[in-house]
Enzyme design. Structure first.
Site, PDB file in Angstrom:
ATOM      1  N   SER A   1      -2.676   0.872  -0.633  1.00  0.00           N
ATOM      2  CA  SER A   1      -2.658  -0.202  -1.629  1.00  0.00           C
ATOM      3  C   SER A   1      -3.717   0.086  -2.687  1.00  0.00           C
ATOM      4  O   SER A   1      -4.130   1.243  -2.839  1.00  0.00           O
ATOM      5  CB  SER A   1      -2.897  -1.552  -0.947  1.00  0.00           C
ATOM      6  OG  SER A   1      -2.620  -2.601  -1.838  1.00  0.00           O
ATOM      7  N   ASN A   2      -4.152  -0.911  -3.423  1.00  0.00           N
ATOM      8  CA  ASN A   2      -5.202  -0.708  -4.424  1.00  0.00           C
ATOM      9  C   ASN A   2      -6.082  -1.956  -4.505  1.00  0.00           C
ATOM     10  O   ASN A   2      -5.867  -2.917  -3.783  1.00  0.00           O
ATOM     11  CB  ASN A   2      -4.578  -0.357  -5.777  1.00  0.00           C
ATOM     12  CG  ASN A   2      -3.592  -1.430  -6.223  1.00  0.00           C
ATOM     13  OD1 ASN A   2      -3.961  -2.571  -6.415  1.00  0.00           O
ATOM     14  ND2 ASN A   2      -2.316  -1.053  -6.340  1.00  0.00           N
TER      15      ASN A   2
END
Ligand code: CTP
Length: 416
Positions: A219-220
């Protein structure tokens, strides 16, 4: 179900009273759920004789409320206020003559009648009873009183009644109630004032998560703040806003319908299932890669060489852009550390956008996890607008005014 996409993320509070037609509400709950609405149910104590709280609780996936006071449950008595504030629509179906008269009198002897007094949302009722009761002057007068107070009454149907008689008094079919409620919510949204009244806006926000195995993901750092502020700003201008949010911990802005998603595929599906959309603002930080073979069991370190095979996720905005219709406005975001203007313009062209919002996470006060942002807006017609460093709420306001409402920078209130 032509109107079904207008139900996504709507909060429907269904009030069920004690008439034989209460059995039809099981199907009604399913209709709303299938269309993506959130459903909670309140029942009068007698309604439980016709359909059980267990049935409606299971179908709605929420606790069913009957009593105002629950023994040994601190704070339960304030639920009538919370439910009334939560709902976008309080729909009472079927409404018996008995509860109708209580609604007219302002009685408060059950959770349902208490909610009716505290609800700030629109109320719709579907009276259902035997024909002679239905046409009785007392019932007609009570229905008129509710109408005068702004309650929407869906009249009963003509047909066979539980008594064996034929006449008006039947509860309409669940599909008909569903369509009526949808049309009501659309009409009310159009009546809201503001420069975006009647416009359907989809905003995406936050990161997406790609599953490696049951405990790990890619993810980020996106927190979703920018997208939530955009959704808030659009709703404040009267738009009908669907906010498709990745995993974030933010409160849903007032008047916004929210759909929670996890993966890029989920977000893609949620966005593409919206129809008649006028404006899309794609502020989500979509994860570009997904494990080629996600594992159902936790991967062990032992024996693994450390390499993870990745595949590209669907480009949601490019997919949308390829089917763009006249009159639609698409706004994308570009997060660039190098050659920002050039890269952003390339994305704007490739994804068939009207505007793109460029920001650089390396600049002080910009990008993920900050309360502020410094963006440059690029338009399809070649215009470039530099905004100063601003709180994200103000960046959102400016994006709405410039990119969606097509105002010029000089026409905006002074920016910090
Ligand atoms: N976007 C999207 N679907 C993806 C990736 C991005 O809809 N799978 C959207 C983003 O929400 C954003 C815009 O496309 O509005 C640009 O995203 P970005 O990741 O910066 O662009 P990419 O085209 O993925 O290019 P790169 O990562 O190579 O910079």
């Amino acid at each position: 179900m032509a109107e079904s996409n207008h139900m996504t993320g709507r909060r429907i509070l269904l009030g069920v009273t004690g008439g034989i037609a209460a059995y039809k509400t099981a199907e009604l709950v399913r209709q709303f759920k299938r269309a993506g609405a959130e459903v909670r149910v309140v029942m009068t104590p007698d309604a439980g004789r016709f359909v059980t709280p267990l049935t409606l609780g299971t179908l709605s996936e929420n606790e069913v409320h009957v009593k105002i006071f629950l023994e040994n449950k601190a704070g339960s008595w304030t639920k009538h206020v919370a439910l009334g504030l939560w709902a976008d629509l309080f729909l009472v179906a079927p409404l018996t003559a008995q509860t109708l008269s209580k609604l007219v009198d302002g009685a408060c002897d059950s959770m349902l009648t208490a909610v009716a007094l505290t609800a700030r949302c629109p109320i719709m009722v579907c009276p259902a009873m035997d024909h002679d009761m239905y046409i009785h002057p007392a019932v007609r007068s009570n229905l008129n009183t509710l109408t005068e107070r702004g309650v929407t009454v869906m009249e009963a149907e003509h047909g066979e009644l539980a008594s064996g008689l034929i006449g008006q008094g039947r509860l309409p079919a669940p599909e008909a109630i569903f369509e009526y409620a949808s049309a009501l919510l659309i009409r009310l949204a159009k009546q809201r004032g503001g420069p975006l009244a009647g416009k359907r806006v989809v905003v995406t926000a936050g990161p997406t998560r790609e599953r490696i195995d049951p405990v790990r993901f890619i993810s980020n750092h996106s927190t979703g703040t920018m997208g939530f502020e955009l959704a808030r700003a659009a709703a404040r201008r009267g738009a009908d806003v669907v906010l498709v949010a990745g995993p974030v911990s933010l409160e849903t802005p007032e008047g916004v319908r929210r759909v929670d998603v996890e993966s890029t595929d989920d977000m893609h599906r949620a966005v593409m299932s919206q129809h008649d959309v006028d404006i899309v603002i794609m502020s989500a930080a979509v994860t570009d890669f997904t494990p080629a073979q996600p594992s159902d069991s936790k991967l062990k370190k032992e024996g693994a060489d450390g390499a993870l095979e990745l595949a590209r996720t669907t480009d949601i905005l490019a997919d949308l852009g390829s089917g763009k219709k006249d009159g639609q406005t698409f706004v994308g975001f570009a997060l660039e550390t190098d050659n920002g203007l050039e890269n952003a313009r390339g994305k704007l062209e490739r994804k068939n956008l009207d505007w793109i919002v460029l920001n650089n996470p390396k600049e002080d006060g910009a990008g993920f996890g900050t309360g502020t942002n410094r963006v440059t807006l690029l338009a399809r017609d070649g215009r470039t607008v530099d905004l100063p460093l601003l709180p994200k709420a103000e960046v959102a306001e400016a994006i709405l005014e410039l990119a969606v409402l097509n105002k010029a920078l000089e026409d905006l209130d002074p920016l910090a």
